[in-house]
Design a protein around this motif. Structure first.
Motif, PDB file in Angstrom:
ATOM      1  N   MET A  91      12.948 -11.967   8.482  1.00 32.81           N
ATOM      2  CA  MET A  91      12.700 -12.955   7.439  1.00 32.81           C
ATOM      3  C   MET A  91      11.271 -13.469   7.588  1.00 32.81           C
ATOM      4  SD  MET A  91      14.761 -16.453   6.410  1.00 32.81           S
ATOM      5  CE  MET A  91      15.047 -16.966   8.068  1.00 32.81           C
ATOM      6  N   TYR A  92      10.556 -13.512   6.472  1.00 36.38           N
ATOM      7  CA  TYR A  92       9.175 -13.977   6.483  1.00 36.38           C
ATOM      8  C   TYR A  92       9.122 -15.497   6.416  1.00 36.38           C
ATOM      9  CZ  TYR A  92       8.149  -9.124   5.720  1.00 36.38           C
ATOM     10  OH  TYR A  92       8.072  -7.787   5.878  1.00 36.38           O
ATOM     11  N   LYS A  93       8.177 -16.056   7.148  1.00 28.14           N
ATOM     12  CA  LYS A  93       8.015 -17.507   7.171  1.00 28.14           C
ATOM     13  C   LYS A  93       7.021 -17.928   6.079  1.00 28.14           C
ATOM     14  CE  LYS A  93       7.725 -19.438  11.213  1.00 28.14           C
ATOM     15  NZ  LYS A  93       7.256 -19.719  12.609  1.00 28.14           N
ATOM     16  N   ILE A  94       7.405 -18.964   5.340  1.00 27.25           N
ATOM     17  CA  ILE A  94       6.602 -19.431   4.203  1.00 27.25           C
ATOM     18  C   ILE A  94       6.084 -20.835   4.492  1.00 27.25           C
ATOM     19  CG2 ILE A  94       6.638 -20.046   1.753  1.00 27.25           C
ATOM     20  CD1 ILE A  94       8.781 -17.908   1.334  1.00 27.25           C
ATOM     21  N   LEU A  95       4.803 -21.020   4.226  1.00 26.70           N
ATOM     22  CA  LEU A  95       4.162 -22.331   4.329  1.00 26.70           C
ATOM     23  C   LEU A  95       3.800 -22.794   2.916  1.00 26.70           C
ATOM     24  CD1 LEU A  95       2.756 -24.668   5.865  1.00 26.70           C
ATOM     25  CD2 LEU A  95       0.721 -23.198   6.004  1.00 26.70           C
ATOM     26  N   VAL A  96       4.373 -23.900   2.486  1.00 20.20           N
ATOM     27  CA  VAL A  96       4.054 -24.461   1.167  1.00 20.20           C
ATOM     28  C   VAL A  96       3.105 -25.631   1.382  1.00 20.20           C
ATOM     29  CG1 VAL A  96       4.932 -25.564  -0.922  1.00 20.20           C
ATOM     30  CG2 VAL A  96       6.280 -23.776   0.214  1.00 20.20           C
ATOM     31  N   GLU A 107      -4.200 -27.094  10.893  1.00 26.72           N
ATOM     32  CA  GLU A 107      -3.947 -26.331   9.664  1.00 26.72           C
ATOM     33  C   GLU A 107      -4.085 -24.829   9.912  1.00 26.72           C
ATOM     34  OE1 GLU A 107      -2.820 -27.675   6.780  1.00 26.72           O
ATOM     35  OE2 GLU A 107      -2.773 -29.592   7.834  1.00 26.72           O
ATOM     36  N   GLN A 108      -5.070 -24.447  10.701  1.00 27.90           N
ATOM     37  CA  GLN A 108      -5.230 -23.022  11.022  1.00 27.90           C
ATOM     38  C   GLN A 108      -4.042 -22.510  11.835  1.00 27.90           C
ATOM     39  OE1 GLN A 108      -9.160 -22.862  12.801  1.00 27.90           O
ATOM     40  NE2 GLN A 108     -10.152 -22.641  10.802  1.00 27.90           N
ATOM     41  N   ALA A 109      -3.539 -23.332  12.740  1.00 27.41           N
ATOM     42  CA  ALA A 109      -2.357 -22.935  13.523  1.00 27.41           C
ATOM     43  C   ALA A 109      -1.148 -22.745  12.602  1.00 27.41           C
ATOM     44  CB  ALA A 109      -2.055 -23.979  14.596  1.00 27.41           C
ATOM     45  N   LEU A 110      -1.012 -23.624  11.613  1.00 30.09           N
ATOM     46  CA  LEU A 110       0.075 -23.449  10.639  1.00 30.09           C
ATOM     47  C   LEU A 110      -0.057 -22.107   9.917  1.00 30.09           C
ATOM     48  CD1 LEU A 110       0.505 -26.929   8.865  1.00 30.09           C
ATOM     49  CD2 LEU A 110       2.188 -25.731  10.281  1.00 30.09           C
ATOM     50  N   LEU A 111      -1.262 -21.796   9.499  1.00 30.48           N
ATOM     51  CA  LEU A 111      -1.481 -20.523   8.799  1.00 30.48           C
ATOM     52  C   LEU A 111      -1.119 -19.332   9.684  1.00 30.48           C
ATOM     53  CD1 LEU A 111      -4.887 -21.222   7.015  1.00 30.48           C
ATOM     54  CD2 LEU A 111      -2.621 -21.092   5.954  1.00 30.48           C
ATOM     55  N   ILE A 120       3.552 -16.071   4.572  1.00 34.03           N
ATOM     56  CA  ILE A 120       3.281 -16.269   3.141  1.00 34.03           C
ATOM     57  C   ILE A 120       2.842 -17.716   2.947  1.00 34.03           C
ATOM     58  CG2 ILE A 120       4.262 -16.240   0.811  1.00 34.03           C
ATOM     59  CD1 ILE A 120       6.376 -14.202   2.002  1.00 34.03           C
ATOM     60  N   ILE A 121       1.751 -17.897   2.222  1.00 25.99           N
ATOM     61  CA  ILE A 121       1.222 -19.235   1.955  1.00 25.99           C
ATOM     62  C   ILE A 121       1.383 -19.520   0.468  1.00 25.99           C
ATOM     63  CG2 ILE A 121      -0.854 -20.678   2.028  1.00 25.99           C
ATOM     64  CD1 ILE A 121      -1.583 -18.147   4.179  1.00 25.99           C
ATOM     65  N   VAL A 122       1.887 -20.696   0.157  1.00 25.45           N
ATOM     66  CA  VAL A 122       2.045 -21.113  -1.236  1.00 25.45           C
ATOM     67  C   VAL A 122       1.217 -22.368  -1.448  1.00 25.45           C
ATOM     68  CG1 VAL A 122       3.655 -21.913  -3.015  1.00 25.45           C
ATOM     69  CG2 VAL A 122       4.370 -20.155  -1.370  1.00 25.45           C
ATOM     70  N   GLY A 138      -3.283  -9.461   6.003  1.00 20.95           N
ATOM     71  CA  GLY A 138      -1.886  -9.057   5.898  1.00 20.95           C
ATOM     72  C   GLY A 138      -0.953 -10.145   5.409  1.00 20.95           C
ATOM     73  N   LYS A 139      -1.429 -11.369   5.321  1.00 18.64           N
ATOM     74  CA  LYS A 139      -0.589 -12.452   4.794  1.00 18.64           C
ATOM     75  C   LYS A 139      -0.704 -12.471   3.273  1.00 18.64           C
ATOM     76  CE  LYS A 139      -1.248 -15.189   9.000  1.00 18.64           C
ATOM     77  NZ  LYS A 139       0.079 -15.159   9.564  1.00 18.64           N
ATOM     78  N   LYS A 140       0.152 -13.267   2.648  1.00 16.26           N
ATOM     79  CA  LYS A 140       0.188 -13.324   1.178  1.00 16.26           C
ATOM     80  C   LYS A 140      -0.049 -14.749   0.711  1.00 16.26           C
ATOM     81  CE  LYS A 140       3.483  -9.588   1.180  1.00 16.26           C
ATOM     82  NZ  LYS A 140       4.618  -8.948   0.614  1.00 16.26           N
TER      83      LYS A 140
END
Length: 190
Positions: free
Chosen positions: A1-6, A51-55, A60-62, A99-101
């Motif tokens: 499962m991919y992890k998403i950051l909104v 913030e960079q650590a979160l990325l 996937i970043i929203v 490679g991230k989205k």
């Protein structure tokens, strides 16, 4: 499962029904981190390393925001300017996001038709979002089709917003599970 950051940015959330509904709809979903930038940084001093650590910890970043004057709210622009720095997101050794989205989840005051060659905005929504697409390219992010909620000023019906919030939730859940391009193709149809 991919992890998403909104990354959520709304400067007047108390006036928003649409974004409040969208953001509430995706709370407490396993694997989705909801990060309200105005809440985290009321003084606008963004913690770049955090913030960079979160990325780095998400796939996937929203960016979720209302389209104000054809752009994002100020704190999200500042976030981009500070967090996506040379040597991290682009340039020499700046391959940390490869490679991230990236997907945008936005609302507009104008209708779908207003964002067309014949509409009063004279351009489609993709043209207005070109800076985000280009930023993705420079940062080696795959740019996904945006989730767009149009006509929010004239059509503020609670049922329509609830339906769009459910669609948004479903879209993020699909993104968590799929990595074969199927979701991107389905999203283009929205």
């Amino acid at each position: 499962m991919y992890k998403i950051l909104v990354l959520f940015a709304h400067p007047a959330l108390q006036k928003s029904l649409a974004h409040k509904s969208l953001f509430n709809e995706i709370q407490n979903i396993e694997g989705i981190t909801c990060h309200d930038l105005y809440d985290a940084y009321p003084d606008s001093f963004i913690d770049i390393k955090y913030e960079q650590a979160l990325l780095l910890n998400h796939d996937i970043i929203v960016f979720q925001f209302p389209l104000y004057w054809y752009s994002c709210p100020a704190i999200l622009k500042e976030w981009q300017d500070l967090v996506l720095e040379h040597g991290f997101a682009y340039g020499e050794n700046g391959d940390k996001l490869a490679g991230k989205k990236l997907m945008l989840a936005i609302s507009t005051g104008g209708s779908t038709n207003s964002y067309s060659d014949s509409g009063y905005n004279e351009h489609n929504i993709s043209e207005f979002l070109l800076p985000f697409s280009q930023m993705s390219k420079i940062c080696n992010l795959e740019y996904l089709p945006p989730f767009v909620l149009h006509d929010i000023h004239k059509r503020h019906e609670s049922q329509r917003i609830a339906r769009k919030a459910a669609e948004y939730r479903q879209q993020l859940l699909m993104l968590q599970q799929t990595d074969d391009g199927t979701v991107a193709k389905k999203m283009e149809g929205n």
